[in-house]
Structures are given as structure tokens and as C-alpha cells.
Design a protein around this motif. Sequence first.
Motif, PDB file in Angstrom:
ATOM      1  N   PRO A 156      44.213 -52.688   3.937  1.00  0.00           N
ATOM      2  CA  PRO A 156      43.310 -53.764   4.328  1.00  0.00           C
ATOM      3  C   PRO A 156      43.365 -54.953   3.387  1.00  0.00           C
ATOM      4  N   ASP A 157      43.223 -56.131   3.964  1.00  0.00           N
ATOM      5  CA  ASP A 157      43.044 -57.371   3.207  1.00  0.00           C
ATOM      6  C   ASP A 157      41.654 -57.917   3.510  1.00  0.00           C
ATOM      7  N   GLU A 158      41.596 -58.956   4.292  1.00  0.00           N
ATOM      8  CA  GLU A 158      40.328 -59.614   4.581  1.00  0.00           C
ATOM      9  C   GLU A 158      39.578 -58.895   5.702  1.00  0.00           C
ATOM     10  N   ARG A 159      38.255 -58.740   5.538  1.00  0.00           N
ATOM     11  CA  ARG A 159      37.418 -58.185   6.593  1.00  0.00           C
ATOM     12  C   ARG A 159      37.032 -59.304   7.565  1.00  0.00           C
ATOM     13  N   LEU A 160      37.169 -59.039   8.866  1.00  0.00           N
ATOM     14  CA  LEU A 160      36.820 -60.027   9.872  1.00  0.00           C
ATOM     15  C   LEU A 160      35.307 -60.052  10.078  1.00  0.00           C
ATOM     16  N   THR A 161      34.782 -61.238  10.333  1.00  0.00           N
ATOM     17  CA  THR A 161      33.360 -61.389  10.617  1.00  0.00           C
ATOM     18  C   THR A 161      33.143 -61.268  12.117  1.00  0.00           C
ATOM     19  N   LEU A 162      32.495 -60.182  12.520  1.00  0.00           N
ATOM     20  CA  LEU A 162      32.283 -59.901  13.938  1.00  0.00           C
ATOM     21  C   LEU A 162      30.823 -59.556  14.189  1.00  0.00           C
ATOM     22  N   PRO A 163      30.329 -59.815  15.392  1.00  0.00           N
ATOM     23  CA  PRO A 163      28.970 -59.391  15.731  1.00  0.00           C
ATOM     24  C   PRO A 163      28.843 -57.866  15.641  1.00  0.00           C
ATOM     25  N   LYS A 164      27.652 -57.404  15.363  1.00  0.00           N
ATOM     26  CA  LYS A 164      27.394 -55.979  15.206  1.00  0.00           C
ATOM     27  C   LYS A 164      27.724 -55.227  16.488  1.00  0.00           C
ATOM     28  N   GLY A 165      28.368 -54.084  16.324  1.00  0.00           N
ATOM     29  CA  GLY A 165      28.642 -53.209  17.457  1.00  0.00           C
ATOM     30  C   GLY A 165      29.979 -53.436  18.136  1.00  0.00           C
ATOM     31  N   ILE A 166      30.745 -54.454  17.726  1.00  0.00           N
ATOM     32  CA  ILE A 166      32.041 -54.722  18.343  1.00  0.00           C
ATOM     33  C   ILE A 166      33.127 -53.979  17.576  1.00  0.00           C
ATOM     34  N   ASN A 167      33.865 -53.129  18.287  1.00  0.00           N
ATOM     35  CA  ASN A 167      34.925 -52.381  17.621  1.00  0.00           C
ATOM     36  C   ASN A 167      36.265 -53.075  17.793  1.00  0.00           C
ATOM     37  N   ILE A 168      37.280 -52.515  17.194  1.00  0.00           N
ATOM     38  CA  ILE A 168      38.595 -53.139  17.112  1.00  0.00           C
ATOM     39  C   ILE A 168      39.232 -53.390  18.468  1.00  0.00           C
ATOM     40  N   PHE A 169      38.908 -52.601  19.476  1.00  0.00           N
ATOM     41  CA  PHE A 169      39.551 -52.717  20.776  1.00  0.00           C
ATOM     42  C   PHE A 169      38.882 -53.742  21.690  1.00  0.00           C
ATOM     43  N   ALA A 170      37.738 -54.298  21.280  1.00  0.00           N
ATOM     44  CA  ALA A 170      36.862 -54.972  22.232  1.00  0.00           C
ATOM     45  C   ALA A 170      36.924 -56.486  22.207  1.00  0.00           C
ATOM     46  N   PHE A 171      37.731 -57.139  21.366  1.00  0.00           N
ATOM     47  CA  PHE A 171      37.562 -58.575  21.190  1.00  0.00           C
ATOM     48  C   PHE A 171      38.891 -59.318  21.039  1.00  0.00           C
ATOM     49  N   ALA A 172      38.781 -60.659  21.156  1.00  0.00           N
ATOM     50  CA  ALA A 172      39.879 -61.572  20.870  1.00  0.00           C
ATOM     51  C   ALA A 172      39.280 -62.823  20.244  1.00  0.00           C
ATOM     52  N   LEU A 173      40.122 -63.578  19.528  1.00  0.00           N
ATOM     53  CA  LEU A 173      39.693 -64.800  18.855  1.00  0.00           C
ATOM     54  C   LEU A 173      40.432 -65.994  19.447  1.00  0.00           C
ATOM     55  N   GLY A 174      39.717 -67.135  19.591  1.00  0.00           N
ATOM     56  CA  GLY A 174      40.397 -68.325  20.077  1.00  0.00           C
ATOM     57  C   GLY A 174      39.446 -69.443  20.434  1.00  0.00           C
ATOM     58  N   ASP A 175      40.029 -70.600  20.679  1.00  0.00           N
ATOM     59  CA  ASP A 175      39.262 -71.788  21.069  1.00  0.00           C
ATOM     60  C   ASP A 175      39.024 -71.738  22.566  1.00  0.00           C
ATOM     61  N   VAL A 176      38.169 -70.823  22.988  1.00  0.00           N
ATOM     62  CA  VAL A 176      37.978 -70.574  24.413  1.00  0.00           C
ATOM     63  C   VAL A 176      37.250 -71.724  25.100  1.00  0.00           C
ATOM     64  N   MET A 177      36.428 -72.477  24.364  1.00  0.00           N
ATOM     65  CA  MET A 177      35.699 -73.606  24.954  1.00  0.00           C
ATOM     66  C   MET A 177      36.476 -74.914  24.853  1.00  0.00           C
ATOM     67  N   ASN A 178      37.667 -74.875  24.245  1.00  0.00           N
ATOM     68  CA  ASN A 178      38.531 -76.047  24.111  1.00  0.00           C
ATOM     69  C   ASN A 178      37.825 -77.225  23.428  1.00  0.00           C
ATOM     70  N   ASN A 179      37.056 -76.881  22.388  1.00  0.00           N
ATOM     71  CA  ASN A 179      36.369 -77.909  21.605  1.00  0.00           C
ATOM     72  C   ASN A 179      36.762 -77.878  20.136  1.00  0.00           C
ATOM     73  N   GLY A 180      37.836 -77.154  19.823  1.00  0.00           N
ATOM     74  CA  GLY A 180      38.313 -77.074  18.451  1.00  0.00           C
ATOM     75  C   GLY A 180      37.639 -76.021  17.608  1.00  0.00           C
TER      76      GLY A 180
END
Length: 558
Positions: free
Chosen positions: A371-395
Motif C-alpha cells: 500500500p501507498d496512499e489511502r483513498l478518501t471514500l465515503p463510509k461503507g464503499i468497498n473496493i469493487f463499488a466505485f469509480a473516480l472521474g469528472d462525471v459532471m464535466n465541471n473540472g
Amino acid sequence: MRADIGKGLFGLVLLLSCVLGAVSGAMADEPSRVVIVPFEIHADRDLSFLKEGIVDMLTSRLTSEESVVIVGAERDQVLQEVSVPIDEKTARAMGARLQADYVLFGSLTALGSSVSLDGRMVDVHERRPTLTFYKQCKEMGEVIPQINLFATEIRERVSGSPMAIPAPPPRAPKRPAVHAAPDTVMTPEPTDEVKVPIAKPAPAAPLGFVKSGGTAPADMTTAGSWKSQGFKLAIKGIALGDVNGDGETEVVFIDDQSVYVHRFEDQRLVKIWEKAGKGRFLGVDVADVNGNGRAEIFVTSVKRPGYYPNSFVLEWDGGGFETVSKEASWYYRVINVPDQGRVLIGQQGRREDLFLPGVYQLSSRDGEYGPDERLTLPKGINIFAFALGDVMNNGQQMIVAFDEGDHLRIFSSSGEEKWKSGEPYGGSMNYLESLSGSDDLSDRLYLPQRIYIDDLDGDGKHEVLVASNQGAMGRLFAHLRRFSSGHMAALSWQGIGLTLTRQTPQISGYISDYAIGDLDHDGRDEVVVAQVSKEGKIIRHDRSSIVAYQLTQPFPAQ
């Protein structure tokens, strides 16, 4: 009692909602204790899963209200001691022993295509007369959605809030079933199925999927889609990448206990390597984490008994794939991280806890992945459940995640929820089991499907790509799932929420996993879908195929 058969199952929902509405007044002062007896099943086929399934759904809905308590801890023991079939007298005696206020019991009868429900709600204290219901349906497909609606309306009745009974939803127009290669690709979604009232999006440019050089093969129904030969196994995970350093994309997939590596040649998938393993495989990902020009294969596996992570990593050695890391206590996943590209992340588990707190970015260290850096995620979200990105296209980078009910949610980087879908997507048959390792369905924790965020159609805006599996059973019960069809859905942000803009045609069976990559080596990415059409445990009749759709191509000249 059977005079209203022709009025349909919707009347059942209304009548039973009134039943619980009658008891809701008594719940105002203190919670009412309700016993739900598993419905007796009388059928010419195996429908035993409905016995506890109906109880499971009703319980999950009713216990969300403080005004009612479902009595369940001692119910089964008392049931073993009472006479069956249960009648009103027996139900009252049972309710008295459990110190309950009401007992609901009944039966489901299925003969041929006809299905009927017969039930009673008994007031243990005899303050109100027993209320009964009986409804008949023409097919099982009519029963399941109405039971789901019935559960929702019971919850609202128990809460005491006013409620208008809605008219049955209009029947959606039938679409032709697709049993071979799909004949259209990521088609624009009709406006009458868009849930958010916005302007209709502009039609996407035609999409194509053709082999580099030459003409489209005969087994492709249109340019834009392709289907592999069948495989006698149930594919659980799929990934794309250059795993042998030849500069081209290979297809890696897994079933319960084997890893398969194929390449796309002459419109077929040709096997170049296969190996069986131990434990039970959950997922597969590929990425060149150690930077040597060959993508490693990360197989997430669990060990029995105990069902804790026991994962391993494979790497090409010139003639095959050797294990470079084994018995790792990590669940692996490769995701796209803005400004970083494909990144390996991990979350640990152990015998006592399926998921330990913390999802970390992993890197290669002396042949191991730590492990290196720990990701900041909402409580209860496991590794299989999420993705990261500019989904609202606002930067701004956002977190898109599945919740336990397969609804999509959008969170800010600080964990504030911004949006939640009104309907579920995803739908996975892949699951973990608790420490007991029993075959009890209640031990199952279903894992979410992948979420992919990127500019899928080349218009400069990010979209969310997800699988969407459906079926009469679907995710109706918490611990039992069955899907009969699926498609890929592309959603885009339209100011107030994600809106479905394009989707592939329905395919039979269900989508177990998907990947993005240049399958046919033509310089353009495809979405590559693992389709499972049949599954078997006692008698092996698993069947899978791989279906590909071209994602983008240049817009036609104006």
C-alpha cells in the motif's frame, strides 16, 4: 373470497396495504410486533426460494419503520412445535407465545402458468376480525413486481403517511430478443424511457466495429458488434491488456478456478494459455504496475474455509505466466484515476471481517504489491463499488459508486452525496460468503459491478458506463439473485442528474463483467462484455460468450 380474481394482482397490494393500515393506529404509542410466517408453496416446479424470499423482503421494508418490530428470533422454533397447515387458531396461539400483536400467513399456488396468492392477517388479541385476500395471476412474471410494490406500500402504511394508490405502470413496448450477435450498437435511448425531464440528447454518431483491414465477416450482423464462439464455462471476470509484451491486446478471463488468456485472431478468440488454481476466484484485472512493459494479471481469490482473500499475481516469463506474488490478503481492482491513468488499488480482508477499513493505491515493491496512499471514500464503499472521474464535466473529480441496492450515487471528494439514481443498474451474481462458509443464502454478500467513467463517444464530455442486468427475479430478494437479460448503459450528466443516453441491445442471460480496450487491434477501443447464458452446479451446463461493441469513431463530415 375468489370473486375478485379477474381484477388482478394489484388489488392484492391495495387490500394487504389496508390490512396493515388497520393496525398502524395501534402502532402510534409503541411498536407493534408482527410475525410473518413463511408462505406455504404448492407448485408443479421448484419455487422453494419464494418461501423465505417473501418474508425476507417484507421484513427488510417493515423494519425501516420504528412503529413495527418483526418477530423472527424464535419464530422458527415455535413453527416446529405447532401443527401445520397453520389456521387462525394456530396463528393466534403462535402469536401469543411470541408476544406478538399480529400474524401474517398464507400460501402461493402455481400450476402451469397460473399463480395464486392466498393470505390472512390475524389479530392475536382478537380486537379486529381476520382480514383475508386472494388474487390470481396469469404468469409468475406478474407476481414478482407486485410483491415488491406490496412491500413498499406496507411500509408506507405502517409509517402512517398518506398515500395514493398508483395506477399500474404502462406496459413497455416489447423489443425483439437478441440471441446471436447484437444487431445495433449503443443506440440512443428513447425519450419516453428517460427518467429526468430534459431535452432529448442529440443522436450519437454511427459506431463501427470492423477488423483492421478487409471486410466485415459474415458472423457480424452489422458493423459495430461482434460475438465470440461459445465457452463451456461461466465467466466471472474479464480484463484486457498487453500481458505478453507483443504490443497487442490480449483477453484475460476467469471462471471459478481457472485463468484463461486469449488473443483476437481471424474473428475468433484463440487460446494462448490456461491454468487452474485453488480457492474461488472473484475477479481479474490487468495493468503494468511494475513498469516492465508487460501488464501483470491480478486475480482476486478467496480461500476456503473462511472465505478471506488469498489473491495472486501472474506475469509473462517468455513461455507462459508465472506466479510472482501469491497468498496476498488483498482484494485487487484496477481503476482509471484522473491524471494518473490505470492504477492498482487494494483492500484487505480477513476471517473475521470481509472488508477491513481502507482502500489503498498499491505499488510494486521487490516483487510484492504493497500500500501507498489511502483513498478518501465515503463510509461503507468497498473496493469493487466505485469509480473516480469528472462525471459532471465541471473540472471536479467526483466519486460514482453503487450502494447495496445497486443504485448509482455521486459523491464529492469530501464525501457529500450529490445525487442518487431512482432505479438500479449493475446487478452481479458474484458474491462473498461470511465466515461460516455454509451454503445458507443468507451468508451471501453480492459484489457490485464495475463502473467506468470516460469520454466514450469522443464529444469531449465524460459519461458513466455500467452494465444493467434484469429479470423477473433480479435482485428481488436480498440473498438470492437471478437475471435473464442484460445490456450496457451509458449515462451523462444533464445538470440535475445522470440521464440514460445510449445503450446496447438486450442480450440473453446476464452480463457478468466487462472491460474496455482495443480488442481487434484497429487503434480504437471497444467495450467487451462477458455474457453468461446458462449456469449449472450439479449438472454442468455453463455457457458463456464474449460480445464486443465499438465505442467511438469519427463523426461523419458535415
